[in-house]
Structures are given as C-alpha cells and as structure tokens.
Design an enzyme around this catalytic site. Structure first.
Site, PDB file in Angstrom:
ATOM      1  N   HIS A   4       0.794  -1.224   0.000  1.00 41.27           N
ATOM      2  CA  HIS A   4       0.000   0.000   0.000  1.00 41.27           C
ATOM      3  C   HIS A   4       0.830   1.280   0.000  1.00 41.27           C
ATOM      4  O   HIS A   4       0.299   2.368   0.057  1.00 41.27           O
ATOM      5  CB  HIS A   4      -0.938   0.026   1.215  1.00 41.27           C
ATOM      6  CG  HIS A   4      -2.080  -0.910   1.064  1.00 41.27           C
ATOM      7  ND1 HIS A   4      -3.075  -1.040   2.004  1.00 41.27           N
ATOM      8  CD2 HIS A   4      -2.418  -1.766   0.075  1.00 41.27           C
ATOM      9  CE1 HIS A   4      -3.955  -1.936   1.606  1.00 41.27           C
ATOM     10  NE2 HIS A   4      -3.572  -2.393   0.445  1.00 41.27           N
ATOM     11  N   ASP A  10       1.631   7.023   1.667  1.00 35.17           N
ATOM     12  CA  ASP A  10       2.989   6.560   1.468  1.00 35.17           C
ATOM     13  C   ASP A  10       3.944   7.718   1.745  1.00 35.17           C
ATOM     14  O   ASP A  10       3.529   8.771   2.193  1.00 35.17           O
ATOM     15  CB  ASP A  10       3.202   6.023   0.052  1.00 35.17           C
ATOM     16  CG  ASP A  10       2.897   7.065  -0.997  1.00 35.17           C
ATOM     17  OD1 ASP A  10       3.050   6.764  -2.170  1.00 35.17           O
ATOM     18  OD2 ASP A  10       2.500   8.184  -0.628  1.00 35.17           O
ATOM     19  N   ASP A  69      -1.400  -4.844  10.672  1.00 34.36           N
ATOM     20  CA  ASP A  69      -1.725  -5.804   9.610  1.00 34.36           C
ATOM     21  C   ASP A  69      -0.403  -6.157   8.956  1.00 34.36           C
ATOM     22  O   ASP A  69       0.204  -5.328   8.278  1.00 34.36           O
ATOM     23  CB  ASP A  69      -2.686  -5.176   8.584  1.00 34.36           C
ATOM     24  CG  ASP A  69      -3.046  -6.155   7.462  1.00 34.36           C
ATOM     25  OD1 ASP A  69      -2.578  -7.311   7.519  1.00 34.36           O
ATOM     26  OD2 ASP A  69      -3.796  -5.764   6.551  1.00 34.36           O
ATOM     27  N   GLU A 108      -2.840  -8.867  12.371  1.00 40.48           N
ATOM     28  CA  GLU A 108      -3.559  -9.458  11.230  1.00 40.48           C
ATOM     29  C   GLU A 108      -2.577 -10.159  10.300  1.00 40.48           C
ATOM     30  O   GLU A 108      -1.504  -9.619  10.005  1.00 40.48           O
ATOM     31  CB  GLU A 108      -4.268  -8.306  10.495  1.00 40.48           C
ATOM     32  CG  GLU A 108      -5.121  -8.710   9.317  1.00 40.48           C
ATOM     33  CD  GLU A 108      -5.866  -7.480   8.754  1.00 40.48           C
ATOM     34  OE1 GLU A 108      -6.250  -6.571   9.524  1.00 40.48           O
ATOM     35  OE2 GLU A 108      -6.058  -7.434   7.528  1.00 40.48           O
ATOM     36  N   ASP A 159      -7.227 -12.387   7.543  1.00 42.05           N
ATOM     37  CA  ASP A 159      -7.724 -11.668   6.367  1.00 42.05           C
ATOM     38  C   ASP A 159      -7.374 -12.498   5.128  1.00 42.05           C
ATOM     39  O   ASP A 159      -8.208 -13.263   4.629  1.00 42.05           O
ATOM     40  CB  ASP A 159      -7.094 -10.272   6.311  1.00 42.05           C
ATOM     41  CG  ASP A 159      -7.343  -9.551   4.997  1.00 42.05           C
ATOM     42  OD1 ASP A 159      -8.219  -9.990   4.231  1.00 42.05           O
ATOM     43  OD2 ASP A 159      -6.671  -8.545   4.711  1.00 42.05           O
ATOM     44  N   LYS A 200     -14.483  -8.843   4.409  1.00 41.66           N
ATOM     45  CA  LYS A 200     -14.522  -7.933   3.264  1.00 41.66           C
ATOM     46  C   LYS A 200     -15.711  -8.384   2.423  1.00 41.66           C
ATOM     47  O   LYS A 200     -15.662  -9.461   1.799  1.00 41.66           O
ATOM     48  CB  LYS A 200     -13.223  -8.047   2.466  1.00 41.66           C
ATOM     49  CG  LYS A 200     -11.991  -7.505   3.190  1.00 41.66           C
ATOM     50  CD  LYS A 200     -10.712  -7.894   2.456  1.00 41.66           C
ATOM     51  CE  LYS A 200      -9.509  -7.083   2.937  1.00 41.66           C
ATOM     52  NZ  LYS A 200      -8.229  -7.648   2.425  1.00 41.66           N
ATOM     53  N   SER A 233     -14.374  -4.813   7.297  1.00 46.64           N
ATOM     54  CA  SER A 233     -13.268  -4.082   6.658  1.00 46.64           C
ATOM     55  C   SER A 233     -13.626  -3.422   5.333  1.00 46.64           C
ATOM     56  O   SER A 233     -14.405  -3.948   4.544  1.00 46.64           O
ATOM     57  CB  SER A 233     -12.122  -5.060   6.419  1.00 46.64           C
ATOM     58  OG  SER A 233     -11.074  -4.450   5.699  1.00 46.64           O
ATOM     59  N   HIS A 234     -12.990  -2.299   5.116  1.00 49.22           N
ATOM     60  CA  HIS A 234     -13.009  -1.627   3.814  1.00 49.22           C
ATOM     61  C   HIS A 234     -12.056  -2.359   2.870  1.00 49.22           C
ATOM     62  O   HIS A 234     -11.435  -3.346   3.245  1.00 49.22           O
ATOM     63  CB  HIS A 234     -12.580  -0.168   3.993  1.00 49.22           C
ATOM     64  CG  HIS A 234     -11.110  -0.012   4.310  1.00 49.22           C
ATOM     65  ND1 HIS A 234     -10.409   1.143   4.079  1.00 49.22           N
ATOM     66  CD2 HIS A 234     -10.200  -0.889   4.848  1.00 49.22           C
ATOM     67  CE1 HIS A 234      -9.146   0.981   4.433  1.00 49.22           C
ATOM     68  NE2 HIS A 234      -8.996  -0.221   4.906  1.00 49.22           N
ATOM     69  N   ARG A 235     -11.911  -1.850   1.643  1.00 50.26           N
ATOM     70  CA  ARG A 235     -10.886  -2.323   0.709  1.00 50.26           C
ATOM     71  C   ARG A 235     -10.001  -1.137   0.329  1.00 50.26           C
ATOM     72  O   ARG A 235     -10.374   0.020   0.563  1.00 50.26           O
ATOM     73  CB  ARG A 235     -11.514  -2.905  -0.563  1.00 50.26           C
ATOM     74  CG  ARG A 235     -12.452  -4.075  -0.366  1.00 50.26           C
ATOM     75  CD  ARG A 235     -11.859  -5.269   0.357  1.00 50.26           C
ATOM     76  NE  ARG A 235     -10.563  -5.747  -0.078  1.00 50.26           N
ATOM     77  CZ  ARG A 235     -10.348  -6.772  -0.901  1.00 50.26           C
ATOM     78  NH1 ARG A 235     -11.382  -7.435  -1.379  1.00 50.26           N
ATOM     79  NH2 ARG A 235      -9.124  -7.160  -1.228  1.00 50.26           N
ATOM     80  N   LYS A 242     -12.632  -1.566  10.303  1.00 57.09           N
ATOM     81  CA  LYS A 242     -11.346  -1.092   9.778  1.00 57.09           C
ATOM     82  C   LYS A 242     -11.664  -0.347   8.491  1.00 57.09           C
ATOM     83  O   LYS A 242     -12.048  -0.973   7.500  1.00 57.09           O
ATOM     84  CB  LYS A 242     -10.455  -2.312   9.503  1.00 57.09           C
ATOM     85  CG  LYS A 242      -9.150  -2.012   8.810  1.00 57.09           C
ATOM     86  CD  LYS A 242      -8.380  -3.316   8.555  1.00 57.09           C
ATOM     87  CE  LYS A 242      -7.128  -3.056   7.747  1.00 57.09           C
ATOM     88  NZ  LYS A 242      -6.369  -4.290   7.478  1.00 57.09           N
TER      89      LYS A 242
HETATM   90  P1  PGA Z   1      -6.922  -4.672   0.199  1.00 58.25           P
HETATM   91  O1  PGA Z   1      -6.244  -4.326   1.613  1.00 58.25           O
HETATM   92  O2  PGA Z   1      -8.264  -4.064   0.150  1.00 58.25           O
HETATM   93  O3  PGA Z   1      -5.980  -4.124  -0.841  1.00 58.25           O
HETATM   94  O4  PGA Z   1      -6.985  -6.171   0.113  1.00 58.25           O
HETATM   95  C1  PGA Z   1      -6.910  -4.323   2.826  1.00 58.25           C
HETATM   96  C2  PGA Z   1      -6.245  -5.224   3.897  1.00 58.25           C
HETATM   97  O5  PGA Z   1      -5.346  -6.013   3.616  1.00 58.25           O
HETATM   98  O6  PGA Z   1      -6.651  -5.192   5.038  1.00 58.25           O
HETATM   99 ZN    ZN Z   2      -5.160  -7.350   5.638  1.00 56.21          ZN
END
Ligand code: PGA
Ligand code: ZN
Length: 409
Positions: free
Chosen positions: A162, A214, A246, A271, A295, A320, A347-349, A371
């Site tokens: 990320h 970043d 995470d 995580e 996850d 997710k 969780s979001h993405r 999250k």
């Molecule tokens: P992703 O990241 O939506 O790019 O999969 C979220 C996470 O890993 O928690």
């Molecule tokens: Zn994750």
C-alpha cells in the site's frame, strides 16, 4: 404500518463509476415505490482463488483492462429481469435469486461486483420499506438485538503493497478502545493522526509528512511503532489507545510466523502474521492473548473460516463483503465467527467508494470493530461520519464497544 401499495422492486439501473484509486467499479440505482436506493462496491488486491470473482472486461485498451461494462450489463439485463417485482425486505430471497441465476461457486458468471451492488441496494430499499434505519434492518436480518458502535481501527502508517516506503508490514493502526463513545474515538484517532504528522515532520522533514498513504522511508517496524507511540503520548490519551498491525505476511514472509516486537508497544491485535497458505505456524499465535485476525488466510470464505476454527488458526475474522458477494452470506460468515466466539472486524478495501454501507453493517451485526482506513479522505470518512450519524440517532441507546471490542455478541 404497511401500505396497500405493493412493496416491490420496480427498476434496477447500473453504471460504471470510479473507485478511490481511479479504477472502475459498479454502482447501481434500485427503485421501489419508496424511491431510489444507490449502492456501489469496493475493490482490493485479489488475495487468492477462494474469493468471489470481480468481473472485469479485460480489454487492455479500455481502463487498462479494468472496465466493468459486462457486470453493468448483467445487472441491467439479467439481474434486473429476475428481481423486478420482488419484495426488497426479503434479502435472502433476493440474494438467492442472484446466486441461482449465476450458478457458479465464485459468482463469476454475473460478477460478484454486480451481485453485491444489487444486494446492498436491495438492503437499503428493504430498510426504507420497513421505515427503519439501515443498521436496524441489518440487525433484524441477522437476528441481533444489541446494536453496538464499533471500535475503529484507524490506519496511521501504511507499508507493504500500500505504500512506497520500506516498511514491510501493511498497516499500523490505532484502536481507541478507552473512548466512551464512537465520537470520542474519532476525535482520538484524528488527534493522534495529526500529532503523528508533526512527529514525522520533525524527524524526517516536511517531505516525510505523507502519513496514512505513502512517503515515509522507515528502516523497520520498530521505527514506525515508535513514531505512533510518540504521537499517542502527545495526545495524552496514552493507555486508552491501543495498537494493531496488519502484517499481510503473504507478501513478504514465507514459512515463518511474524512476531511483533514485544513488551514496549501496546499491540493488541495482529492481522495475517503468516503466509495465507501456512496453516502450521499459526497454532501458537492463537493461544496467546493477542487478537489474531485472519484476512488473507480466510478471504471471508466460509470453508476456510471453518477450517481455521477447527485448527484454532486465528481468533478473529476480517470480513470484506466483496470477497463473499451478498449481504446474506456476509451475515452468515459473521454468525460462524460469533459462534466460536471470534472477534469480527468489518473491513473496507483499498479501492473504496463513498458508499457507507459497512458502517451500518458493523452496527447492525454488532461486530465490535471496523477497519476503514485513516481518519482522512472522503471515502474513508464516509464510513466514520456515518457512524457519527448512527450514534447521534441512537442517542441514549448508543453503546460503544470499547473494551469489549473482541466479543460484543
Ligand atoms: P486490500 O487491503 O483491500 O488491498 O486487500 C486491505 C487489507 O489487507 O486489510
Ligand atoms: Zn489485511
């Protein structure tokens, strides 16, 4: 009081929009006699073969292959034909109708992005039809009676895939579990985030100031944790704010378990501390007091969740919703986790939209944790701000999960 006018879906119209990364995603408008209900779906890095399939056109000349015109067409034609005339309150029947129409295990025929967009829009329409808030309708669908505001896991430092820095792990998050309300938790998150910006600017100069996304070049996880600890100290909240990480170990750590630096950091949740196909290393972690969140390991897939429960591989589910593809199935996997009982993080993405559905979902399912990224940027704040609305609406009945974030069933 139900009206005499039949409560049915009258029209469904989908289109392609862009997500927060500028990549196409699906948006749908679903109409009933009560009005128009809009939903859009998030998208992230596909983590493997066990998640529902996001249908993309693959024509390299258009949006680099990422356009979703086929998914949009599937909604406007086949899904619309199947669902117009159905009662929006009957979520499981609507979801089952789409699953039956798709016929594939991973929703690859119609696209999980097409199916989920309609499933969420129908859920919003169902709430309006019942004249109850969305979170209440979701609680009814799940058979839950305790509405709970979740503890937010705010990302304050990003690493891994990320970010463009040297931090191997994917996120360092803060959990204001000592807040007395969601509103106070948001304030703690925001203040810490801004103090962190100052701490980083002092240490690395103004160019290092790009937090939550970043920019900062860290040598190690300890360096990142030290910065966050210093920011927390400056807020004065101290032990009211805990740290979660995470690891996303699949991306950099094979064949061994990632153990967080011990003692001096208030880490309560970790995580994916091991590769997603590594079912061995995990057994030790599950026995310690830390929350171990699955996850990439689970991919919100019921079969993988069942295996992880049997093997005690982790002790919390990261959900997710686009990995599973319907509201009904999302509720079912949360029930699986609740039965153990495990913690649940909605969780979001990484690719989000301004749709705030997961905020209502986290309250309705009393997940205890959400999250949804840093306490900045519109598509992330859409969720946190919706939680403020819900807390205000619930008034005296609002309960913040706080210390019970891992098990507020
Ligand atoms: P992703 O990241 O939506 O790019 O999969 C979220 C996470 O890993 O928690
Ligand atoms: Zn994750």
């Amino acid at each position: 009081m139900r009206k005499a006018v039949p409560s049915v879906i009258t029209k469904i119209k989908a289109r392609q929009i862009l997500d927060s990364r500028g990549i196409p995603t699906v948006e749908v408008d679903l109409f009933t006699h009560k009005g128009m209900f809009r939903a859009s779906v998030p998208s992230g890095d596909p983590s493997g073969m066990y998640e529902a399939l996001e249908l993309r056109d693959g024509d390299k000349g258009t949006y680099l292959g990422n356009s979703v015109n086929r998914a949009v067409k599937n909604i406007n034609e086949r899904i619309s034909e199947a669902l117009v005339g159905m009662d929006p309150i009957l979520q499981s029947q609507i979801d089952q109708a789409m699953i039956d129409l798709d016929k594939t295990e991973k929703k690859g025929e119609l696209g999980a992005n097409a199916i989920l967009a309609v499933s969420i829009a129908a859920c919003k329409a169902g709430a309006a039809e019942k004249e109850v808030p969305l979170y209440k309708h979701i609680a009814d669908l799940a058979g839950k009676t305790n509405l709970t505001l979740p503890v937010p896991a705010f990302t304050v430092i990003s690493g891994g895939k990320h970010a463009g820095n040297n931090l191997a792990i994917q996120d360092i998050m803060i959990l204001p579990i000592g807040a007395s309300s969601f509103g106070e938790a948001l304030q703690m998150g925001s203040e810490t985030y801004h103090h962190l910006k100052a701490v980083i600017a002092e240490k690395y100069g103004a160019h290092g100031c790009n937090v939550g996304e970043d920019g900062v070049t860290f040598g190690s996880i300890r360096e990142g944790l030290d910065l966050v600890k210093e920011a927390i100290n400056r807020t004065g909240y101290n032990e009211k704010i805990k740290i979660a990480i995470d690891v996303a170990a699949t991306d950099f750590c094979k064949g061994e378990e990632f153990l967080p630096p011990n003692s001096q950091y208030p880490i309560v949740s970790i995580e994916d501390p091991f590769d997603k196909e590594d079912w061995e290393h995990t057994k030790s972690t599950a026995r310690v007091t830390l929350q171990v969140v699955g996850d990439d390991l689970l991919m919100s897939n019921p079969k993988r969740i069942e295996r992880a429960i049997l093997d005690s591989t982790c002790n919390a589910l990261l959900l997710k919703i686009n990995q599973i593809g319907t509201v009904t199935e999302a509720i079912e996997v949360v029930k699986l986790a609740n039965d153990v009982p495990w913690g649940v993080v909605i969780s979001h993405r990484s690719g989000e939209t301004e749709d705030s559905f997961i905020a209502d979902l986290s309250v309705g399912l009393a997940s205890g944790q959400i999250k949804a990224g840093a306490p900045c940027r519109g598509e992330r704040l859409a969720k946190y701000n919706q939680l403020l609305h819900i807390e205000e609406e619930l008034g005296d009945h609002a309960i913040y999960a706080g210390e019970d974030y891992r098990q507020c069933l």
